[in-house]
Scaffold this motif. Structure first.
Motif, PDB file in Angstrom:
ATOM      1  N   ILE A  58       0.825  -1.216   0.000  1.00 45.92           N
ATOM      2  CA  ILE A  58       0.000   0.000   0.000  1.00 45.92           C
ATOM      3  C   ILE A  58       0.860   1.267   0.000  1.00 45.92           C
ATOM      4  O   ILE A  58       0.582   2.225  -0.696  1.00 45.92           O
ATOM      5  CB  ILE A  58      -0.939   0.017   1.237  1.00 45.92           C
ATOM      6  CG1 ILE A  58      -1.947  -1.125   1.132  1.00 45.92           C
ATOM      7  CG2 ILE A  58      -1.636   1.344   1.386  1.00 45.92           C
ATOM      8  CD1 ILE A  58      -3.213  -0.850   0.381  1.00 45.92           C
ATOM      9  N   ARG A  59       1.901   1.260   0.765  1.00 45.10           N
ATOM     10  CA  ARG A  59       2.675   2.494   0.928  1.00 45.10           C
ATOM     11  C   ARG A  59       3.629   2.733  -0.237  1.00 45.10           C
ATOM     12  O   ARG A  59       3.933   1.849  -1.004  1.00 45.10           O
ATOM     13  CB  ARG A  59       3.471   2.458   2.234  1.00 45.10           C
ATOM     14  CG  ARG A  59       2.611   2.361   3.440  1.00 45.10           C
ATOM     15  CD  ARG A  59       1.905   3.661   3.769  1.00 45.10           C
ATOM     16  NE  ARG A  59       0.723   3.364   4.548  1.00 45.10           N
ATOM     17  CZ  ARG A  59      -0.507   3.301   4.034  1.00 45.10           C
ATOM     18  NH1 ARG A  59      -0.726   3.562   2.765  1.00 45.10           N
ATOM     19  NH2 ARG A  59      -1.529   2.979   4.780  1.00 45.10           N
ATOM     20  N   PHE A 178      -7.066   3.534  -7.152  1.00 45.87           N
ATOM     21  CA  PHE A 178      -5.706   3.711  -6.618  1.00 45.87           C
ATOM     22  C   PHE A 178      -5.160   2.457  -5.951  1.00 45.87           C
ATOM     23  O   PHE A 178      -4.002   2.428  -5.544  1.00 45.87           O
ATOM     24  CB  PHE A 178      -5.732   4.840  -5.563  1.00 45.87           C
ATOM     25  CG  PHE A 178      -6.834   4.652  -4.549  1.00 45.87           C
ATOM     26  CD1 PHE A 178      -6.659   3.821  -3.456  1.00 45.87           C
ATOM     27  CD2 PHE A 178      -8.058   5.293  -4.710  1.00 45.87           C
ATOM     28  CE1 PHE A 178      -7.676   3.620  -2.538  1.00 45.87           C
ATOM     29  CE2 PHE A 178      -9.096   5.096  -3.793  1.00 45.87           C
ATOM     30  CZ  PHE A 178      -8.900   4.252  -2.711  1.00 45.87           C
ATOM     31  N   CYS A 179      -5.960   1.410  -5.840  1.00 46.29           N
ATOM     32  CA  CYS A 179      -5.671   0.365  -4.850  1.00 46.29           C
ATOM     33  C   CYS A 179      -5.224  -0.954  -5.474  1.00 46.29           C
ATOM     34  O   CYS A 179      -5.795  -1.418  -6.459  1.00 46.29           O
ATOM     35  CB  CYS A 179      -6.932   0.146  -4.004  1.00 46.29           C
ATOM     36  SG  CYS A 179      -6.696  -1.076  -2.717  1.00 46.29           S
ATOM     37  N   GLN A 282     -12.175   8.437   1.780  1.00 46.12           N
ATOM     38  CA  GLN A 282     -11.095   8.780   0.831  1.00 46.12           C
ATOM     39  C   GLN A 282     -11.134  10.222   0.337  1.00 46.12           C
ATOM     40  O   GLN A 282     -10.106  10.872   0.266  1.00 46.12           O
ATOM     41  CB  GLN A 282     -11.057   7.835  -0.387  1.00 46.12           C
ATOM     42  CG  GLN A 282     -11.206   6.351  -0.079  1.00 46.12           C
ATOM     43  CD  GLN A 282     -10.049   5.744   0.712  1.00 46.12           C
ATOM     44  OE1 GLN A 282      -9.079   6.409   1.012  1.00 46.12           O
ATOM     45  NE2 GLN A 282     -10.171   4.472   1.066  1.00 46.12           N
ATOM     46  N   ASP A 320     -10.407   6.835   6.369  1.00 44.76           N
ATOM     47  CA  ASP A 320      -9.159   6.991   5.607  1.00 44.76           C
ATOM     48  C   ASP A 320      -9.383   8.064   4.544  1.00 44.76           C
ATOM     49  O   ASP A 320     -10.472   8.135   3.957  1.00 44.76           O
ATOM     50  CB  ASP A 320      -8.799   5.699   4.848  1.00 44.76           C
ATOM     51  CG  ASP A 320      -8.360   4.567   5.752  1.00 44.76           C
ATOM     52  OD1 ASP A 320      -8.024   4.825   6.908  1.00 44.76           O
ATOM     53  OD2 ASP A 320      -8.348   3.419   5.266  1.00 44.76           O
ATOM     54  N   ILE A 322      -7.382  10.096   1.104  1.00 39.10           N
ATOM     55  CA  ILE A 322      -6.249  10.242   0.178  1.00 39.10           C
ATOM     56  C   ILE A 322      -6.310  11.655  -0.381  1.00 39.10           C
ATOM     57  O   ILE A 322      -7.365  12.070  -0.881  1.00 39.10           O
ATOM     58  CB  ILE A 322      -6.342   9.223  -0.982  1.00 39.10           C
ATOM     59  CG1 ILE A 322      -6.212   7.798  -0.438  1.00 39.10           C
ATOM     60  CG2 ILE A 322      -5.275   9.511  -2.028  1.00 39.10           C
ATOM     61  CD1 ILE A 322      -6.320   6.717  -1.507  1.00 39.10           C
ATOM     62  N   PHE A 351      -3.417  10.016   3.747  1.00 38.70           N
ATOM     63  CA  PHE A 351      -2.241   9.685   2.943  1.00 38.70           C
ATOM     64  C   PHE A 351      -2.174  10.591   1.733  1.00 38.70           C
ATOM     65  O   PHE A 351      -3.202  11.026   1.215  1.00 38.70           O
ATOM     66  CB  PHE A 351      -2.346   8.240   2.424  1.00 38.70           C
ATOM     67  CG  PHE A 351      -2.736   7.244   3.477  1.00 38.70           C
ATOM     68  CD1 PHE A 351      -1.793   6.711   4.329  1.00 38.70           C
ATOM     69  CD2 PHE A 351      -4.067   6.839   3.619  1.00 38.70           C
ATOM     70  CE1 PHE A 351      -2.150   5.796   5.300  1.00 38.70           C
ATOM     71  CE2 PHE A 351      -4.436   5.912   4.587  1.00 38.70           C
ATOM     72  CZ  PHE A 351      -3.466   5.392   5.432  1.00 38.70           C
ATOM     73  N   LYS A 352      -0.920  10.799   1.247  1.00 41.54           N
ATOM     74  CA  LYS A 352      -0.755  11.403  -0.072  1.00 41.54           C
ATOM     75  C   LYS A 352      -0.975  10.303  -1.086  1.00 41.54           C
ATOM     76  O   LYS A 352      -0.474   9.187  -0.905  1.00 41.54           O
ATOM     77  CB  LYS A 352       0.683  11.919  -0.237  1.00 41.54           C
ATOM     78  CG  LYS A 352       0.965  13.188   0.497  1.00 41.54           C
ATOM     79  CD  LYS A 352       2.368  13.677   0.174  1.00 41.54           C
ATOM     80  CE  LYS A 352       3.410  12.797   0.821  1.00 41.54           C
ATOM     81  NZ  LYS A 352       4.788  13.196   0.612  1.00 41.54           N
ATOM     82  N   TYR A 353      -1.683  10.621  -2.154  1.00 42.12           N
ATOM     83  CA  TYR A 353      -1.845   9.611  -3.201  1.00 42.12           C
ATOM     84  C   TYR A 353      -0.470   9.180  -3.706  1.00 42.12           C
ATOM     85  O   TYR A 353       0.412  10.001  -3.910  1.00 42.12           O
ATOM     86  CB  TYR A 353      -2.673  10.183  -4.374  1.00 42.12           C
ATOM     87  CG  TYR A 353      -2.593   9.264  -5.567  1.00 42.12           C
ATOM     88  CD1 TYR A 353      -3.269   8.048  -5.561  1.00 42.12           C
ATOM     89  CD2 TYR A 353      -1.794   9.570  -6.669  1.00 42.12           C
ATOM     90  CE1 TYR A 353      -3.148   7.162  -6.612  1.00 42.12           C
ATOM     91  CE2 TYR A 353      -1.676   8.696  -7.722  1.00 42.12           C
ATOM     92  CZ  TYR A 353      -2.351   7.485  -7.687  1.00 42.12           C
ATOM     93  OH  TYR A 353      -2.218   6.608  -8.726  1.00 42.12           O
ATOM     94  N   SER A 354      -0.296   7.877  -3.882  1.00 40.87           N
ATOM     95  CA  SER A 354       0.964   7.422  -4.465  1.00 40.87           C
ATOM     96  C   SER A 354       0.673   6.372  -5.538  1.00 40.87           C
ATOM     97  O   SER A 354      -0.222   5.529  -5.374  1.00 40.87           O
ATOM     98  CB  SER A 354       1.897   6.935  -3.354  1.00 40.87           C
ATOM     99  OG  SER A 354       1.996   5.556  -3.330  1.00 40.87           O
ATOM    100  N   ARG A 356       0.483   3.322  -7.815  1.00 40.30           N
ATOM    101  CA  ARG A 356       0.704   1.872  -7.703  1.00 40.30           C
ATOM    102  C   ARG A 356       0.683   1.304  -9.103  1.00 40.30           C
ATOM    103  O   ARG A 356      -0.363   1.336  -9.763  1.00 40.30           O
ATOM    104  CB  ARG A 356      -0.429   1.200  -6.918  1.00 40.30           C
ATOM    105  CG  ARG A 356      -0.503   1.510  -5.446  1.00 40.30           C
ATOM    106  CD  ARG A 356       0.550   0.723  -4.688  1.00 40.30           C
ATOM    107  NE  ARG A 356       1.782   1.500  -4.614  1.00 40.30           N
ATOM    108  CZ  ARG A 356       2.077   2.359  -3.671  1.00 40.30           C
ATOM    109  NH1 ARG A 356       1.259   2.540  -2.694  1.00 40.30           N
ATOM    110  NH2 ARG A 356       3.211   3.023  -3.706  1.00 40.30           N
TER     111      ARG A 356
HETATM  112  N1  5AD Z   1      -2.019   5.927  -2.371  1.00 41.46           N
HETATM  113  C1  5AD Z   1      -2.325   6.467  -1.158  1.00 41.46           C
HETATM  114  N2  5AD Z   1      -3.086   5.850  -0.236  1.00 41.46           N
HETATM  115  C2  5AD Z   1      -3.575   4.642  -0.543  1.00 41.46           C
HETATM  116  N3  5AD Z   1      -4.362   3.796   0.143  1.00 41.46           N
HETATM  117  C3  5AD Z   1      -4.558   2.693  -0.601  1.00 41.46           C
HETATM  118  N4  5AD Z   1      -3.911   2.802  -1.783  1.00 41.46           N
HETATM  119  C4  5AD Z   1      -3.288   4.002  -1.774  1.00 41.46           C
HETATM  120  C5  5AD Z   1      -2.489   4.705  -2.728  1.00 41.46           C
HETATM  121  N5  5AD Z   1      -2.197   4.203  -3.916  1.00 41.46           N
HETATM  122  C6  5AD Z   1      -4.923   4.110   1.463  1.00 41.46           C
HETATM  123  C7  5AD Z   1      -6.474   4.208   1.384  1.00 41.46           C
HETATM  124  C8  5AD Z   1      -6.913   2.952   2.063  1.00 41.46           C
HETATM  125  C9  5AD Z   1      -5.794   2.752   3.078  1.00 41.46           C
HETATM  126  C10 5AD Z   1      -5.692   1.373   3.647  1.00 41.46           C
HETATM  127  O1  5AD Z   1      -4.618   3.069   2.368  1.00 41.46           O
HETATM  128  O2  5AD Z   1      -6.892   5.350   2.103  1.00 41.46           O
HETATM  129  O3  5AD Z   1      -8.195   3.068   2.671  1.00 41.46           O
END
Ligand code: 5AD
Ligand code: SF4
Length: 461
Positions: A58-59, A178-179, A282, A320, A322, A351-354, A356
């Motif tokens: 995830i990170r 994003f996941c 999100q 959570d 993003i 979280f900052k979007y990252s 994947r």
């Molecule tokens: N970038 C940032 N945050 C993410 N999460 C999942 N994928 C990403 C991504 N690509 C975060 C979401 C999710 C949590 C477990 O991790 O907010 O709910």
């Protein structure tokens, strides 16, 4: 399993776990399946005959972190070799699933690569290496569910064996843009109810008072039961009816689209449900929610929250977020801030979007600049922190049921867990460990609370 392995004396097993509670749970199950081969946990990798790195995708820069950790483990292995000792190195979890072949190409000294669906085959893989040497990679999604094949002897994981996690569902069909989870953990599957009840019974018989049900999309649960299936509120009722010594129940992680009325009602009707829910949203912008493929709007989320609060006025919410999903403008971000102001959260992860690799959002144009993401994250976290402080302060003067989990750091002090998952410190008698007691909250901190035992009513159960 070959004779020489099952009869072997104790071998050291060291598991390094990164990521979510599901990984913590899986690590415990890997230790369970390896026990019959003579492996028992050791604290240091230097003393381990087998080291498992259970990874999270995830990170940011997940794969890079794995390679750098593997470099360290390789050195340990070489040092042990000089002493004439062999060390198996295994990589498990979501990075193993996503990058199995790449892993073996870049780190050929890794003996075993296994995806989250194949842990039950771990003894067989270890035996294969013992027989033939070389590396083994197993990242299939088997037809049989791992739930049917793992032993059901999971031990409680923490806090003096009073609380435990229990996996009831795995995988996800939601495909948020994003996941990686739908790709690394596969399609959504639920564990049969009978097997969940059996594990819960064992946990409670060993002293567990509070169980957290785990799943990537846990409120979509529909496990086989009585020739049909049971939903999450139905499972919760069964746990309540059949296991009276189970006092508290939580579940994580939920999707707003699966927050059905029956589950909302259960928060009012089932006394073991804690007044606490982690419900990731999100973003607060409809445009971004659509781009994320979340399948709901910001107002639909607000509406679910309002029904939850109607059913259970004392419910606390976490979420959570993003920031900086591709295409997110200042206006979209402001919509997220507004949603946070409207809902008021007890705590939250942000979280900052990252990017994947392999997920739809990674290939989208209009990626948001890093410095913009940082600014938005800082603003969001400041607001969330303010709300967390306000929530903790709002509990001062109230009397909370606290599950006493152990001794505190100071003499005479006990530690416990509030209904809202906050650690609570107060003075009490060690004989109260394992009980649920009434504590008047007197001091709010950001991540914990202080209090005093509520007189006369010390013990609630
Ligand atoms: N970038 C940032 N945050 C993410 N999460 C999942 N994928 C990403 C991504 N690509 C975060 C979401 C999710 C949590 C477990 O991790 O907010 O709910
Ligand atoms: Fe990932 Fe959760 Fe979306 Fe499933 S619902 S794809 S696990 S963020």
């Amino acid at each position: 399993m070959p004779e020489q392995l099952s009869n072997s004396p104790s071998r050291g097993l060291h598991i390094i776990t990164w990521g979510c509670q599901m990984n913590v749970y899986d690590s415990a199950r890997m230790a369970d399946v390896l026990r019959p081969l003579g492996y028992s946990p050791v604290d240091l990798p230097d003393n381990a005959d087998m080291i498992i790195l259970n990874t999270c995708h995830i990170r940011e820069r997940a794969a890079e972190k794995v390679f750098s950790e593997l470099g360290r483990l390789r050195q340990i292995r070489e040092a042990r070799k000089l002493e004439g000792k062999e060390t198996l190195i295994a990589v498990a979890g979501c990075v193993a699933q996503a990058e199995g072949k790449e892993l073996l190409a870049r780190a050929p000294y890794v003996d075993l690569v296994l995806g989250p669906q194949t842990y039950h085959r771990l003894p067989e893989m270890v035996a294969r290496i013992a027989r033939a040497g070389g590396s083994v990679i197993d990242t299939d999604f088997p037809v049989e569910s791992k739930f049917d094949l793992l032993p059901e002897e999971a031990a409680p994981q923490n806090e003096g064996n009073l609380t435990a996690f229990l996996t009831i569902q795995e995988g996800c069909d939601k495909f948020c843009s994003f996941c990686v989870v739908p790709y690394t953990r596969g399609a959504e599957t639920s564990r049969p109810v009978a097997s969940i009840l059996a594990e819960a019974e064992r946990l409670v018989a060993s002293g567990v008072k509070e169980i957290t049900l785990l799943g990537q999309n846990v409120n979509a649960f529909h496990g086989d039961w009585n020739g049909g299936t049971a939903s999450l509120p139905e499972l919760a009722s069964l746990l309540h009816e059949k296991i009276p010594a189970l006092k508290r129940l939580r579940y994580i992680t939920s999707h707003p689209r699966d927050m059905e009325q029956a589950l909302i009602d259960a928060h009012r009707d089932n006394p073991i449900f804690m007044p606490y829910l982690h419900l990731p949203v999100q973003s607060g912008s409809d445009k971004v929610l659509k781009a994320m493929n979340r399948g709901h709007t910001a107002d639909e989320y607000r509406e679910i929250i309002s029904r939850l609060r109607q059913a259970r006025p004392d419910i606390a919410l976490t979420s959570d977020f993003i920031v900086g999903h591709p295409g997110e403008t200042d206006e979209d971000f402001e919509a997220t801030m507004q949603l946070v102001r409207d809902v008021r959260f007890a705590s939250a992860y942000s979280f900052k979007y990252s990017q994947r690799p392999g997920t739809p959002a990674a290939g989208q144009p209009f990626q948001v600049a890093e410095d913009v993401k940082e600014k938005r994250l800082a603003a969001l976290q400041a607001l969330l922190r303010e709300q967390q402080d306000a929530f903790n302060a709002s509990l001062v003067g109230t009397v909370q049921d606290v599950l006493v989990t152990g001794l505190g750091r100071k003499p005479g002090q006990l530690n416990g867990r509030s209904p809202y998952l906050q650690p609570v410190h107060f003075e009490g008698d060690p004989s109260q460990i394992g009980q649920i007691v009434k504590v008047r909250i007197t001091a709010p901190f950001t991540n914990s609370l202080g209090g005093h035992l509520h007189e006369q009513e010390g013990t609630a159960i």
